[in-house]
Design a protein around this motif. Structure first.
Motif, short mmCIF file in Angstrom:
data_model
loop_
_atom_site.label_atom_id
_atom_site.label_comp_id
_atom_site.label_asym_id
_atom_site.label_seq_id
_atom_site.Cartn_x
_atom_site.Cartn_y
_atom_site.Cartn_z
N MET C 1 35.86 84.31 31.84
CA MET C 1 36.85 85.07 32.59
C MET C 1 38.03 85.44 31.71
O MET C 1 38.81 84.57 31.30
N ASP C 153 33.59 68.95 26.29
CA ASP C 153 34.64 68.54 27.22
C ASP C 153 35.25 69.80 27.85
O ASP C 153 35.00 70.91 27.42
N THR C 154 36.04 69.58 28.89
CA THR C 154 36.87 70.66 29.39
C THR C 154 38.20 70.54 28.67
O THR C 154 38.91 69.54 28.84
N PHE C 156 41.65 72.53 26.50
CA PHE C 156 42.58 73.63 26.58
C PHE C 156 43.19 73.88 25.22
O PHE C 156 43.53 72.95 24.50
N ARG C 283 51.60 70.35 15.93
CA ARG C 283 50.44 70.96 16.60
C ARG C 283 49.61 71.70 15.53
O ARG C 283 49.98 71.74 14.36
N PRO C 290 58.65 72.65 21.43
CA PRO C 290 58.64 72.22 22.84
C PRO C 290 58.92 73.35 23.83
O PRO C 290 58.59 73.21 25.00
N MET C 291 59.52 74.46 23.36
CA MET C 291 59.77 75.54 24.31
C MET C 291 58.57 76.47 24.44
O MET C 291 58.60 77.41 25.22
N MET C 294 52.14 74.20 24.58
CA MET C 294 51.49 73.39 23.54
C MET C 294 50.35 72.63 24.19
O MET C 294 50.39 72.31 25.37
N THR C 295 49.37 72.31 23.42
CA THR C 295 48.33 71.43 23.91
C THR C 295 48.55 70.05 23.31
O THR C 295 49.07 69.93 22.19
N LEU C 296 48.17 69.03 24.04
CA LEU C 296 48.28 67.68 23.51
C LEU C 296 47.08 67.30 22.67
O LEU C 296 47.06 66.27 22.03
N ALA C 298 44.75 66.55 19.90
CA ALA C 298 44.88 66.39 18.46
C ALA C 298 43.62 66.98 17.85
O ALA C 298 42.53 66.47 18.07
N LYS C 302 38.49 65.58 14.87
CA LYS C 302 37.42 65.85 15.83
C LYS C 302 36.28 66.57 15.14
O LYS C 302 36.46 67.20 14.11
N LEU C 338 40.29 77.95 27.93
CA LEU C 338 39.81 76.74 28.59
C LEU C 338 38.29 76.71 28.44
O LEU C 338 37.61 77.68 28.76
N GLN C 349 35.52 78.91 29.95
CA GLN C 349 35.78 79.02 31.38
C GLN C 349 36.83 80.09 31.64
O GLN C 349 36.73 80.82 32.62
N SER C 350 37.80 80.15 30.75
CA SER C 350 38.78 81.22 30.91
C SER C 350 39.48 81.49 29.59
O SER C 350 39.68 80.59 28.77
N LEU D 19 45.83 74.46 35.04
CA LEU D 19 45.04 73.32 34.55
C LEU D 19 45.92 72.08 34.57
O LEU D 19 47.01 72.08 34.01
N PHE D 156 63.92 65.90 22.27
CA PHE D 156 63.82 66.92 23.30
C PHE D 156 63.09 66.35 24.51
O PHE D 156 62.09 65.64 24.36
N MET D 196 40.52 65.91 36.49
CA MET D 196 40.83 67.21 35.89
C MET D 196 40.85 68.23 37.02
O MET D 196 39.87 68.34 37.76
N GLU D 200 41.51 78.30 39.82
CA GLU D 200 41.25 79.67 39.40
C GLU D 200 41.52 80.53 40.62
O GLU D 200 40.72 80.50 41.57
N ARG D 280 48.84 60.04 23.61
CA ARG D 280 47.77 61.01 23.56
C ARG D 280 47.29 61.40 24.95
O ARG D 280 46.39 62.20 25.11
N PRO D 290 49.24 71.64 30.43
CA PRO D 290 49.42 72.49 29.25
C PRO D 290 50.11 73.83 29.54
O PRO D 290 50.64 74.44 28.63
N PRO D 293 56.05 73.53 30.15
CA PRO D 293 56.67 72.96 28.94
C PRO D 293 56.43 71.45 28.91
O PRO D 293 56.49 70.78 29.95
N MET D 294 56.08 70.96 27.74
CA MET D 294 55.85 69.51 27.61
C MET D 294 56.51 69.05 26.33
O MET D 294 56.64 69.81 25.37
N LEU D 296 56.17 66.30 23.16
CA LEU D 296 55.18 65.43 22.53
C LEU D 296 55.67 64.00 22.44
O LEU D 296 54.91 63.11 22.08
#
Lengths: 394, 394, 394, 394
Positions: C1, C153-154, C156, C283, C290-291, C294-296, C298, C302, C338, C349-350, D19, D156, D196, D200, D280, D290, D293-294, D296
């Motif tokens: 999608m 995995d699912t 992001f 990242r 942070p603004m 971001m994905t967590l 790592a 992997k 995703l 997925q998207s 998500l 932050f 999870m 959508e 993590r 995600p 805003p997050m 780390l």
């Protein structure tokens, strides 16, 4: 090959100086011996229960790294935990079924530690770790074969009987100081007790190192009172074995005026720096006797089936014990056994017996040969006895 | 207290069976002894250089946990590294200056490992770790006092001279098999070599376990050729010491038909499961001799200043060596020394010497007493010799 | 999608405050990221070479425990080594052949450490350990199937382009300070460099933490001179990207009067206490923003085949980069992808794309859809690029 | 510097795809977060009790290395224990009194593990180790100064309110599945539950991974029955929050025909390979979001006094919560805070608030400014709340 020779100097009392030592149950080296042996016991039982036979393992390498602690009258605590690392090999899979070697070993170690060192706080005061690796799966079949197991090595064992006066005294003192009864009476006494006995001619000097439990020792007066009482008691216990002059000294490094005495948080010096390893302390009869023949083999932790470094220690001991019990004319006996690698453990390479006796050779040979044969044939009793902790090993 | 007694049975050749063993330089137990001693050496040198005196340390506890490896003709590799854990105590601060105990110990260990085990890939095939903890800072002053150091313990040491034929043979074989010259000629030979000698009456049986280096052994023919050549060489070396009948057997567990022989990736059995600890192998004279008096004290790793479990081993050895060298009428001598905790190391509690000699008592006492005195007074030479690896210790 | 939306606020410069950070290559967290990724690279190459395919592994958990060190002008040394523990899962056996996971990982880690931290003494200043465990053997077949791998995995992933002024500046500064050229000119500069950039309205504040190498910094004057020179250089580098007002401050915690400045023995704060873990720092684009979304996940460590937490980061980045390169009318783009667990990685997925552009929808959709398709279809280039370190990941 | 801006797109429901993820209390990453935070709590309490102030520590680095286990219907056991390594820095001495950091940390970790993972056998199924090193003693005074603590870093934090429908659902599901009540009813459910959620458009897909406890799950029918019941329950719980279409799927990787379903011995995937680290998993509000805003920053394990990476998370959360509670006209609010290193934590470098509201600027500014001021001034409540686990952190 059985050889019998005469030796009228078996009793160390014939020598001008005699030295005997015992590291008590709470000493770091003895803790390592115990740790190694207990892993062997718990694994042996598990293997027998799940697979019908004790499978291959040798867990006779353990390292204890001492911690850091603070102890003062009335108060003690561990600041940095002791670290105990179990190591060795053990069958990890049989009949397609996995063996939880690590969890078994760790769980069981904590169990006996709780009993043996009641002042050690668990968890917290000790880190239990293990690096026991899987044995070769090929060994499973070997351990299931019927008949006498095959000796895993060329190995040497010794035993002698009777113990000398000094040897008996040293054993007895450590034993008495670690009875629950005495601990009930003197809760100040820890488990790390070392007894060193030196006989010079007719004088016996007993030097003890006794870890006191700080929490139960409110002040110097209590400390000195207990030390004094123990000194007296040790003298009395020793006197049951000898008519020689006895001198007892406890914690000779104490500096009473400076308030510097042997206090611990946990009852063992392992809490503050004393490290330990398997096989560095008592021999299989519980003593260190440098003037006697000794083997370096550490019995503790070895597999009780085919490891002659363990099994032969008990064979030799049973031979001398029965020899003296059944042939009263033998005043003293010593036995040295050598295995033959790859042969059944019931077929040693040599059994050398020395006796102190006035009996004629002819009167000695047959009865001793019979005893040796019977002890060897009774190997299953020896094997099973390890699982029940029937043979002292350290 | 010096006692001199006569003993005409010092030579073990008088006994029907004699057993002697040596674990070579690449054996896991010997590697641990070496590791412990080398840490002591590097620390001693550092202390002396930076603080003008060898400071307190005892690094005599080391555990080696064997790895996992694959070896086949022409190819070998470590799959899971060996793990070596150094432990003990060492002065961590003096004169306000911190000592990099860990980096020193780890760096130095890697250095000697590279030389000793040239087939071990570094880094990668072994993990070096340490848990050496700081000694009490109070001990700094003690190690700087002038005059003879105070014995740290009541400890026992023994030595004897000469070595028996069998003892000499066992020592020599391992030595020869680990010379660079032989390795140049037979690059198939690893460093883990165990020699077991048994004399039964007039027959000497030498059983060797020799780790082959898989990478340098392309096929079974090469393996068997080299084994055959070594068997012949060992027989020749042994024959230089004895007229007795000699039987040499190497790697008796080989199953040639099944292609199952003693190949290793690294030249040591530590790569695949054999664990090791300090003090579990050779005594200070490089041998395991269960029929001789032995001490359990592990000399390796102890501080060379005040640890009588180390220092007295060399004192006793020097006494018997000089006794025999200076009094030719003495055929054999043994010395047992006992320290007195807290007294200067030059004032032992007892020195018991046994000699095999026809000299009159009067002719023995004075010269021996003089030798003992001189050896004791020369304690600084002994101490400094440890730093130069002048005294074999394992 | 695929969804495409418009967003005219993609550029963070539109916000009053912007915060951007980069932990340099010698920072403990970045060292952990690198350690994890390098193990993945060395294993991937080994698997491909020996088994024709990159097999299953995820080595994205690493812990660095800081050491203890002493540093003063002209002199620095590690007193207690850093401890680095590699962990995760990796295929240990395939086609009946064992993989030397531990030796490979340890050896390779030491190799890149030598390059990356030239002032760290190896061996000695760091202990390398691992607890990488075997993956399920069932996964071998899965990793050998043909066609696009199935998403594990699912997961992001996000990417955006272009970088803001501040983002570019922060990246550039760390990069310049770690070039060999600059190190040649200023050997005082270590590898642990942290750059924090804050834009408040029109003012940019760059705060740098730069570890100095004590050995190469003889005195305070040198320290201050170099710091001054670096401050000037950083200002110049930054000015290439912006016309805003720039303020540079280095090592703001220095207490010059007390002689207390940022000196290290090794060029990294890991030497003295700063711990690190994977995924706690930069990242995949090398920045902490942070603004921004971001994905967590790592990415480092992997597996580059099926782990969408890694692969999708690069997919998303390639999509935005090509979108801007090929459609110049797009001023900025962001992509969020995703995965769908169990589906081919080429069938997300998207895919949600935001663009800042005045183009009509019709003019956007087709070209972007084509780019997305091409990037996905080119998955093998992405996979192989990891092995060549072509995609920055931390 | 307080800035207030308007943002009418704060609610993620405005985006086509949303998500949200939560790793439950038994997930390896969450266990690490908990482990880190609990060490901080036990140390903080100890410091306060013994020294009158929470002293310096940061124990925010923990590594969990998964074990190996066997699980089948009706039976489960750990074969190789999990390994948990606590790391970080903590004050080890104050006022001349030593702090038992290791024993405290190990003991407390075991205590909460027993509660949190009732199916994990202790001791045996996990090895607890630590490498927490001493902080600089200089920091003791700093932590005792009166007034607001000084920010230890430029850091932050973000928070937003309210949670979206999907966020609430994900939180609720994990919570419900880990209540004692549900465990009483379905003892088959373990603690490692991952939720999870993907929205959508108008469809919400909830994918759960739920570890079953093998011992309590006798057969496939039970497994499927419970899974079915949970699917239904989750649908019901979710329906309380939304009118959108809900799809629930549990353990989608199950291969029922092959008998391959998600069974564990201990209720957590940590038993068999899944590793974990701090920071993590979930952010401080318990979710991974995600599209929001997050930060780390891992809050868990940091000192609750001056570590703005922890403290500011709660400040920001309290600001948005009070803003919405006290100004009902604000439909949604987000707060981003930036600390200024070295300044009191009550004096941030910037506080940026975005609100979704129709109120006039003038009506917003004063009340929000007052709330921010009050939250900052109330820093002691925040600090003390950490010790009572009042603020969720993971």
């Amino acid at each position: 090959m059985l050889t019998i020779t005469r030796d009228h100097e078996l009793d160390p009392v014939l020598r001008p100086v005699e030295l005997v030592e015992r590291k008590g149950i709470g000493h770091p080296d003895t803790l390592c011996d115990r740790a190694a042996e207990e892993v062997s016991i718990v694994l042996s039982r598990y293997y027998r229960e799940h697979f019908g036979a004790i499978l291959h393992h040798n867990t006779d390498k353990v390292l204890l790294v001492g911690g850091r602690a603070h102890a003062a009258f009335g108060h003690g605590e561990v600041l940095e935990p002791i670290y105990l690392l179990l190591s060795g090999r053990a069958t990890g899979i049989a009949d397609g079924q996995h063996v939880p070697v690590g969890p078994l070993a760790l769980r069981h170690t904590e169990t006996w530690l709780r009993e043996t060192l009641p002042h050690l706080r668990l968890p917290g005061d000790i880190i239990l770790d293990y690096r026991i690796k899987p044995s070769s799966p090929d060994l499973v079949a070997l351990f299931r074969r019927s008949g006498a197991p095959l000796a895993n090595d060329t190995s040497f064992a010794v035993a002698y009987s009777p113990l000398s006066e000094l040897e008996q005294i040293v054993l007895r003192l450590e034993h008495e100081l670690n009875t629950p009864a005495l601990k009930g009476r003197y809760p100040q006494i820890g488990e790390d007790i070392k007894v060193m006995g030196v006989r010079e001619g007719e004088a016996i000097h007993l030097t003890l190192s006794v870890a006191f439990v700080a929490r139960n020792t409110p002040d110097m007066d209590t400390y000195l009172d207990v030390k004094h009482a123990l000194t007296r008691l040790c003298g009395e216990w020793a006197a049951e074995f000898t008519r020689r002059e006895i001198h007892v000294a406890i914690n000779t490094a104490d500096l009473v005026d400076e308030g510097c005495v042997y206090l611990t948080a946990t009852g063992t010096s392992a809490e503050a720096g004393d490290d330990g390893e398997v096989g560095r302390g008592n021999r299989a009869n519980g003593l260190i006797t440098p003037m006697r023949p000794m083997t370096l083999e550490a019995a503790a932790g070895k597999n009780p089936v085919s490891h002659v470094g363990k099994v032969y220690q008990v064979f030799a001991r049973r031979i001398v014990d029965r020899t003296r019990a059944e042939i009263p004319e033998i005043r003293a006996a010593a036995c040295a056994m050598l295995s033959r690698i790859g042969s059944p453990i019931t077929e040693p390479q040599s059994v050398a017996i020395r006796v102190d006796s006035d009996l004629a050779d002819a009167a000695l040979r047959d009865p001793i040969a019979r005893i040796v044969r019977e002890v060897l044939d009774d190997w299953e009793t020896v094997r099973d006895g390890f699982l029940e902790r029937r043979w002292g090993l350290y």
